[in-house]
Write a protein that holds these residues in place. Structure first.
Motif, mmCIF file in Angstrom:
data_model
loop_
_atom_site.group_PDB
_atom_site.id
_atom_site.type_symbol
_atom_site.label_atom_id
_atom_site.label_comp_id
_atom_site.label_asym_id
_atom_site.label_seq_id
_atom_site.Cartn_x
_atom_site.Cartn_y
_atom_site.Cartn_z
ATOM 1 N N GLY A 215 0.726 -1.115 0.046
ATOM 2 C CA GLY A 215 0.023 -0.001 -0.041
ATOM 3 C C GLY A 215 0.738 1.130 0.005
ATOM 4 N N GLY A 216 2.113 1.242 -0.074
ATOM 5 C CA GLY A 216 3.149 2.369 0.147
ATOM 6 C C GLY A 216 3.502 2.554 -1.468
ATOM 7 N N GLU A 217 4.088 3.687 -1.479
ATOM 8 C CA GLU A 217 4.940 4.519 -2.754
ATOM 9 C C GLU A 217 6.170 4.338 -2.429
ATOM 10 O OE1 GLU A 217 4.910 8.884 -4.770
ATOM 11 O OE2 GLU A 217 3.732 8.621 -3.231
ATOM 12 N N ALA A 218 6.973 3.583 -3.365
ATOM 13 C CA ALA A 218 8.353 3.493 -3.221
ATOM 14 C C ALA A 218 9.269 4.273 -4.246
ATOM 15 C CB ALA A 218 8.538 1.988 -3.547
ATOM 16 N N ARG A 219 10.323 4.731 -3.722
ATOM 17 C CA ARG A 219 11.263 5.381 -4.709
ATOM 18 C C ARG A 219 12.626 4.812 -4.482
ATOM 19 N NH1 ARG A 219 12.451 11.682 -4.139
ATOM 20 N NH2 ARG A 219 10.284 11.683 -5.163
ATOM 21 N N THR A 220 13.440 4.389 -5.343
ATOM 22 C CA THR A 220 14.758 3.528 -5.221
ATOM 23 C C THR A 220 15.860 4.288 -5.369
ATOM 24 O OG1 THR A 220 14.532 2.720 -7.598
ATOM 25 C CG2 THR A 220 13.364 1.387 -5.710
ATOM 26 N N LEU A 221 16.655 4.095 -4.545
ATOM 27 C CA LEU A 221 18.324 4.610 -4.871
ATOM 28 C C LEU A 221 19.228 3.511 -5.178
ATOM 29 C CD1 LEU A 221 18.782 7.088 -1.739
ATOM 30 C CD2 LEU A 221 18.515 7.643 -3.992
ATOM 31 N N HIS A 222 19.758 3.819 -6.363
ATOM 32 C CA HIS A 222 20.624 2.491 -6.987
ATOM 33 C C HIS A 222 21.969 2.749 -6.714
ATOM 34 C CE1 HIS A 222 17.041 0.627 -8.792
ATOM 35 N NE2 HIS A 222 16.741 1.777 -9.318
ATOM 36 N N PHE A 223 22.897 1.673 -6.415
ATOM 37 C CA PHE A 223 24.125 1.629 -6.650
ATOM 38 C C PHE A 223 24.753 2.704 -5.903
ATOM 39 C CE2 PHE A 223 21.726 0.709 -10.805
ATOM 40 C CZ PHE A 223 21.910 -0.698 -10.649
ATOM 41 N N VAL A 224 24.463 2.650 -4.722
ATOM 42 C CA VAL A 224 24.965 3.655 -3.633
ATOM 43 C C VAL A 224 26.710 2.683 -3.262
ATOM 44 C CG1 VAL A 224 25.256 4.695 -1.593
ATOM 45 C CG2 VAL A 224 22.938 4.638 -3.023
ATOM 46 N N PRO A 225 27.876 3.544 -3.653
ATOM 47 C CA PRO A 225 28.868 2.837 -3.349
ATOM 48 C C PRO A 225 29.093 2.489 -1.980
ATOM 49 C CG PRO A 225 29.262 5.078 -4.019
ATOM 50 C CD PRO A 225 27.892 4.907 -3.988
ATOM 51 N N ASP A 226 30.113 1.672 -1.689
ATOM 52 C CA ASP A 226 30.622 1.184 -0.092
ATOM 53 C C ASP A 226 31.511 2.314 0.322
ATOM 54 O OD1 ASP A 226 28.784 -1.100 -0.300
ATOM 55 O OD2 ASP A 226 30.469 -2.462 -0.798
ATOM 56 N N ASP A 227 30.968 3.403 0.390
ATOM 57 C CA ASP A 227 31.785 4.553 0.863
ATOM 58 C C ASP A 227 31.006 5.240 1.875
ATOM 59 O OD1 ASP A 227 34.233 6.545 0.377
ATOM 60 O OD2 ASP A 227 32.537 7.815 0.593
ATOM 61 N N VAL A 228 31.377 5.338 3.155
ATOM 62 C CA VAL A 228 30.442 6.037 4.275
ATOM 63 C C VAL A 228 29.904 7.329 3.710
ATOM 64 C CG1 VAL A 228 30.573 6.987 6.549
ATOM 65 C CG2 VAL A 228 31.398 4.595 6.010
ATOM 66 N N ASP A 229 31.038 8.280 3.303
ATOM 67 C CA ASP A 229 30.803 9.791 3.111
ATOM 68 C C ASP A 229 29.650 9.761 1.801
ATOM 69 O OD1 ASP A 229 32.390 10.626 5.314
ATOM 70 O OD2 ASP A 229 34.047 10.957 3.820
ATOM 71 N N GLN A 230 30.108 9.072 0.641
ATOM 72 C CA GLN A 230 29.099 9.323 -0.326
ATOM 73 C C GLN A 230 27.779 8.567 0.227
ATOM 74 O OE1 GLN A 230 30.483 8.165 -4.292
ATOM 75 N NE2 GLN A 230 32.598 8.116 -3.596
ATOM 76 N N PHE A 231 27.764 7.505 0.946
ATOM 77 C CA PHE A 231 26.420 7.125 1.329
ATOM 78 C C PHE A 231 25.618 7.966 1.895
ATOM 79 C CE2 PHE A 231 24.117 4.859 4.420
ATOM 80 C CZ PHE A 231 23.453 3.753 3.905
ATOM 81 N N LEU A 232 25.951 8.600 2.976
ATOM 82 C CA LEU A 232 25.530 9.496 3.823
ATOM 83 C C LEU A 232 24.904 10.700 2.932
ATOM 84 C CD1 LEU A 232 27.391 9.413 7.177
ATOM 85 C CD2 LEU A 232 25.142 8.792 6.799
ATOM 86 N N ALA A 233 25.628 11.158 1.814
ATOM 87 C CA ALA A 233 25.395 12.442 1.157
ATOM 88 C C ALA A 233 24.256 11.773 0.253
ATOM 89 C CB ALA A 233 26.668 12.765 0.424
ATOM 90 N N THR A 234 24.357 10.762 -0.211
ATOM 91 C CA THR A 234 23.202 10.530 -1.144
ATOM 92 C C THR A 234 21.802 9.955 -0.504
ATOM 93 O OG1 THR A 234 24.940 9.148 -2.355
ATOM 94 C CG2 THR A 234 22.686 8.352 -2.818
ATOM 95 N N VAL A 235 22.077 9.333 0.920
ATOM 96 C CA VAL A 235 20.888 9.427 1.538
ATOM 97 C C VAL A 235 20.278 10.776 1.884
ATOM 98 C CG1 VAL A 235 20.004 8.322 3.838
ATOM 99 C CG2 VAL A 235 21.435 6.946 2.367
ATOM 100 N N ARG A 236 20.853 11.612 2.565
ATOM 101 C CA ARG A 236 20.420 12.885 2.927
ATOM 102 C C ARG A 236 19.777 13.610 1.951
ATOM 103 N NH1 ARG A 236 24.721 13.439 7.846
ATOM 104 N NH2 ARG A 236 23.398 13.336 9.546
ATOM 105 N N ALA A 237 20.407 13.446 0.756
ATOM 106 C CA ALA A 237 19.750 14.195 -0.406
ATOM 107 C C ALA A 237 18.332 13.985 -0.771
ATOM 108 C CB ALA A 237 20.660 14.173 -1.626
ATOM 109 N N GLU A 238 17.841 12.620 -0.381
ATOM 110 C CA GLU A 238 16.472 12.175 -0.710
ATOM 111 C C GLU A 238 15.552 11.852 0.529
ATOM 112 O OE1 GLU A 238 15.895 11.517 -3.787
ATOM 113 O OE2 GLU A 238 17.418 11.634 -4.650
ATOM 114 N N LEU A 239 16.147 12.108 1.757
ATOM 115 C CA LEU A 239 15.275 11.763 3.014
ATOM 116 C C LEU A 239 14.267 12.519 2.939
ATOM 117 C CD1 LEU A 239 17.780 10.771 5.811
ATOM 118 C CD2 LEU A 239 15.978 9.579 4.709
ATOM 119 N N SER A 240 14.243 13.915 2.469
ATOM 120 C CA SER A 240 13.212 15.119 3.131
ATOM 121 C C SER A 240 11.818 14.484 2.201
ATOM 122 C CB SER A 240 13.431 16.264 2.473
ATOM 123 O OG SER A 240 13.675 16.329 1.148
#
Length: 401
Positions: A215-240
């Protein structure tokens, strides 16, 4: 190590009930009613005919037979939708159609099959009992009575009822917005060539489909690399955008576990193990105030974890009166073993009263998962079950035939 129920409670506690919105009936299929819905009108709204035939007085036609027919003049035609029909006068009948208002004075509908179907003077050759073929006003539901309670899942029948009792829109809870992220530098988009050590990324497809089905609405983030800084930056850009973030992978005990490394730095996501198989490594918490649920990366583990923890939490936030999958009991067609201290969720094929195990317990067996239509649940304190033993099965959809 947490129990399954303890982690379910943690995950459920992250998601608050979603806001309420009014949507048109045409857009409400699959949604969940947010408030009680009283009937605005009675059903039927007026006493009407259940048959094509003749509205009559039983005292005048009740004795009709093939040997002793009754002949009466037809003084009115009453199609469905007519609202100005006069009362039925003694010694007459009205020809009437299914759904048309029954005239005052009539207490039986004589089906056309028990007449000669005339339109001027009808010959009646038999009559049902008094009161037959009348749909009485309010016999289904009366105005003001509860048509559907809050928490009702709106399918075809429920939406038909909402329309029938006078609603053009219904109050429902907004669909949860779920950001789905799968991690791993080894992941490649399906359709591209694979190098040695690479695999096609499938978890985001699996989880996004599961979110939609819940019953939800999904949005996917693909191919986030195994790098902590890039991972957090990518996630935070979409969290809102998101009501909840669901990740897969990067939560085990080895090196390069980017989800665990990144969220541990923030200190707002707790990681641990749950006494289950598959799906032991789990995590839950918040990032920048947004709920986060971290799932293991093996596809079967990710699917089972979603079914056990995420799906019921999403459905509860949507207001479902019954957020859990349907369960039933079945007999095993073959013996099985299960590890002590772990609740086992095995893939199975349920067929009436019996269930077959599909494949082994491995959390990488995606083809076997796709052929399952249920999860066989083996309790933590059970290590062996013989053929014919009764087990609990959780019914799931989407299995290959």
């Amino acid at each position: 190590m947490r129990t399954v129920e303890e982690h379910q409670a943690v995950v459920a506690g992250l998601l608050a009930p979603l806001p309420v919105e009014e949507v048109a009936l045409a857009a409400a299929a699959g949604r969940v009613l947010a408030r009680d819905l009283p009937a605005l009108v009675s059903l039927p709204g007026f006493t009407n005919s259940a048959m094509d035939g003749y509205a009559a007085r039983h005292a005048e036609v009740g004795g009709a037979s093939e040997d002793s027919p009754v002949r009466l003049p037809v003084v009115e035609d009453v199609p469905a939708g007519r609202s100005d029909g006069p009362p039925l006068q003694p010694g007459t009948v009205h020809r009437i159609m299914t759904g048309a208002p029954v005239p005052d004075g009539a207490d039986v509908i004589v089906p056309v099959e028990r007449t000669d179907a005339a339109t001027d003077v009808v010959t009646v050759t038999g009559s049902p009992a008094a009161g037959t073929h009348l749909r009485h006003a309010g016999e289904d539901i009366r105005a003001g009575e509860l048509a559907m309670p809050a928490g009702t899942a709106l399918g075809a029948a429920q939406l038909g009822l909402a329309a029938a009792v006078g609603y053009a829109t219904v109050p429902v809870r907004r669909r949860p917005r779920v950001l789905v992220l799968s991690t791993g530098s080894e992941l490649v988009e399906p359709g591209l060539p694979l190098a040695m050590g690479q695999i096609y990324e499938s978890n985001s497809v699996l989880l996004a489909a599961a979110v939609t089905e819940a019953g939800g609405e999904a949005r996917t983030l693909h191919f986030v690399p195994d790098d902590v800084d890039q991972f957090l930056a990518t996630v935070r850009a979409e969290l809102s955008w998101a009501d909840v973030l669901v990740t897969s992978g990067g939560v085990s005990a080895g090196a390069y576990e980017v989800v665990k490394d990144a969220f541990r730095e923030l200190g707002t996501v707790e990681f641990g193990k749950v006494a289950m198989q598959p799906g032991g490594p789990q995590g839950a918490g918040t990032v920048d105030g947004v709920p986060v649920i971290t799932l293991p990366g093996n596809p079967v583990s990710s699917f089972v974890s979603f079914e056990v923890f995420v799906r019921p939490a999403l459905r509860r936030a949507l207001g479902h009166a019954s957020p859990d999958r349907l369960r039933t009991a079945a007999r095993l067609t073959a013996p099985l073993r299960s590890p002590a201290g772990r609740r086992q969720f095995l893939r199975g094929r349920f067929d009436g009263a019996v269930v077959d195990q599909v494949g082994g317990p491995g959390s990488h067996l995606v083809a076997h998962l796709a052929r399952a239509n249920c999860l066989v649940v083996v309790p933590e304190d059970v290590t062996e079950l013989p053929e014919g033993a009764q087990v609990a099965v959780v019914l799931i959809e989407g299995a290959l035939q």
